[in-house]
Design an enzyme around this catalytic site. Sequence first.
Site: not given
Length: 224
Positions: A19, A66, A91, A112
């Site tokens: 991520h 987020n 990613d 997100n």
Amino acid sequence: MKLFVGLGNPGAKYSQNRHNIGFMAVDRIAEDHGFSPWKSKFQGQLCEGRLGHEKVLLLKPSTFMNLSGQSVGEAMRFYKLDSTDVTVFHDEIDLAPAKTKWKAGGGHAGHNGLRSIHQHISPQYDRVRLGVGHPGHKDKVPSYVLNDFAKAEQDWLDDVLRGVSDGAPYLADGDSAKFLNAVALRAAPARSSTTKPKPKPQAQPTPEPEDTRNPMQKLLDRFN
């Protein structure tokens, strides 16, 4: 002026996660191109430098994935930039490992970090989609992207990050095709000219047709 944003989660715990490949990308750009030291600003880490003819700001939001849009929105408004001046490195599970694509605008596809950026600056920004592969089932995605890259993935990861850094000046100048070519040259280098080509299989000789003449006919044909 351009704003390049790398997405990831802050802290050593997440630093090698799939991520966090966006963080890795802007870190490599900053290191290779002599950018200023990172400093805390806009709820993130910021540094600046030049790529080609453009002044470029590099930003790593520290808000966790987020809420990435909060940091991006603050920086964009402070420097009076348009959303089209922003490029986000992130990613992408829908691309195979080592694959890289560039995209202008569009949806967030459930990512997100992108979802948050959409909310704060609109969808009209560029993205560099860095393929990390898919675990095979959507329920496995969260744990997959929040796990570190495997040792076997380090070679292609380094190639991609080097390619992103090589191509960054083209990206800053608005030439996405040259940027992607620079990444491809690292991630899928051309075969060396010294490599000997495999020999082609030799053609088998065509067999002579069977002679069905009787002895008398052979003798007559010999003297004709």
